[in-house]
Design an enzyme around this catalytic site. Sequence first.
Site, short mmCIF file in Angstrom:
data_model
loop_
_atom_site.label_atom_id
_atom_site.label_comp_id
_atom_site.label_asym_id
_atom_site.label_seq_id
_atom_site.Cartn_x
_atom_site.Cartn_y
_atom_site.Cartn_z
N ARG A 1 -7.53 -0.54 4.64
CA ARG A 1 -7.71 0.48 3.61
C ARG A 1 -9.19 0.73 3.34
NH1 ARG A 1 -3.23 -1.22 -1.01
NH2 ARG A 1 -1.36 -0.75 0.24
N GLU B 1 9.21 -14.19 12.81
CA GLU B 1 9.22 -15.60 12.43
C GLU B 1 8.43 -15.86 11.15
OE1 GLU B 1 10.48 -18.99 12.12
OE2 GLU B 1 10.88 -18.38 14.18
N ASP C 1 10.99 -13.44 -4.13
CA ASP C 1 10.50 -13.81 -2.80
C ASP C 1 11.52 -14.66 -2.06
OD1 ASP C 1 7.98 -14.35 -0.91
OD2 ASP C 1 8.88 -16.30 -1.33
N LYS D 1 13.98 -13.95 1.52
CA LYS D 1 14.05 -14.90 2.63
C LYS D 1 15.48 -15.40 2.85
CE LYS D 1 9.28 -16.31 1.79
NZ LYS D 1 8.37 -17.33 1.20
N GLY E 1 -0.20 -19.36 3.52
CA GLY E 1 -1.60 -19.54 3.90
C GLY E 1 -1.94 -18.76 5.15
#
Length: 442
Positions: free
Chosen positions: A50, A133, A205, A209, A312
Amino acid sequence: MESDKRPPLRVALLGAGVVGSSVAAMLTKHADDFAARVGVPLEIVGIAVRRPGRDRSNTGVDPELFTTDAEELVTRADIVIEVIGGIEPARSLILRAMEHGASVVTANKALLAEDGPTLYNAADRYGVDLYYEAAVAGAIPILRPIRESLAGDDIRKVLGIVNGTTNFVLDKMDTTGAGFQETVEQAQALGYAEADPTADVEGFDAAAKAAILASLAFHTRVSSDMVFREGITDITAADIQAAKEMDSVVKLLAICERTGADHPSGDGVTVRVHPAMIPRSHPLASVRGAYNAVFVEATGAGDLMFYGQGAGGDPTASAVLGDVVAVARHRVAGGRGPGESAYADLAVHDMGKALTRYHISLDVADRPGVLAEVATIFAGHEVSIETVRQQVIASEDGTPQRAVLIVVTHAAPEAALAATVETLAGLATVNEVTSVMRVEGV
């Protein structure tokens, strides 16, 4: 080497945030290794951002490769890596990339959980790969083992800690005795939680999943709106202490379970995310800090556990690049990897039909007949009691003496358990239902 004689595969990267920057840096630093593993070089042809003027020297990428024109970029790539997140423009860019013949590697759990079938159908239509993945549990290889390694097995249950922020918070509440808000602030200071932690602590979240895991495990389309979701914002220090007294810990769990023909609701699946007590002897109880783990129960393979860093830059980039190597090899050799498997098309039961157990704490009047009255309520809803503990609270101000009843049930349908609690709350002898917590992993 043969790889030097063949044209490189063109790689476009959408996003250069924490994960995107790690992906670019690894692709650049280990270019020779990737070429050897794939059979041809992988060439970054552009990185869509952006704000192109920001310093991104940590990526090791030529600054000329940064562009704001993502729509043009995806039309000239063999492999597109999407790590910008969100629904749009990610969905449109992925579909455009596939239309122009590019395979896609994405870490976008929200998009896959909300509109995965659209992406799967496009991948089939254009004959390209869709790998993801990194969308679940960061560096942990869990989706490919479910999709490929366990394709010949019958998965019965997937039980996981798939959100590092909530696991950090609950772990610190358990080990230090701190309260919820205090621990969330600590997680934010350490970079484990966003300034607005809602998506994590409210379970959004983890629910996305869980939808992805259930879809793969049970060959059934499951979207995030089919997942029962309950966050951890109401967990108190008293709940943590109650778990300790049962030699248990509290974890936010994603639970995907196959129900057989003998289940009250018949063949199908239940998918839920909520906090629960699990025994300290269970493998998931030892998952500390911001780590993730997924426990899989399969008919043939038995119990399997996958453990590692759930978020991370570098850990997630590792999962992304594993997918990149896989789809790149397919393009070099010809063919594709496995696509969507939704042949089972099982019913997705609502939460009321899920089998679980309750830990219930009741503040009651301390007089004869109360325990019998409480037990009658459980029996009336066909909920069997496993254990009952009573603690008398001495009166110091002249008020009637009270007692605390702690009841742990056997497994029963969620609807029956919830109805039991509602009835208990209306009894004249029950001052308050002070705590209700599900129990899993027993």
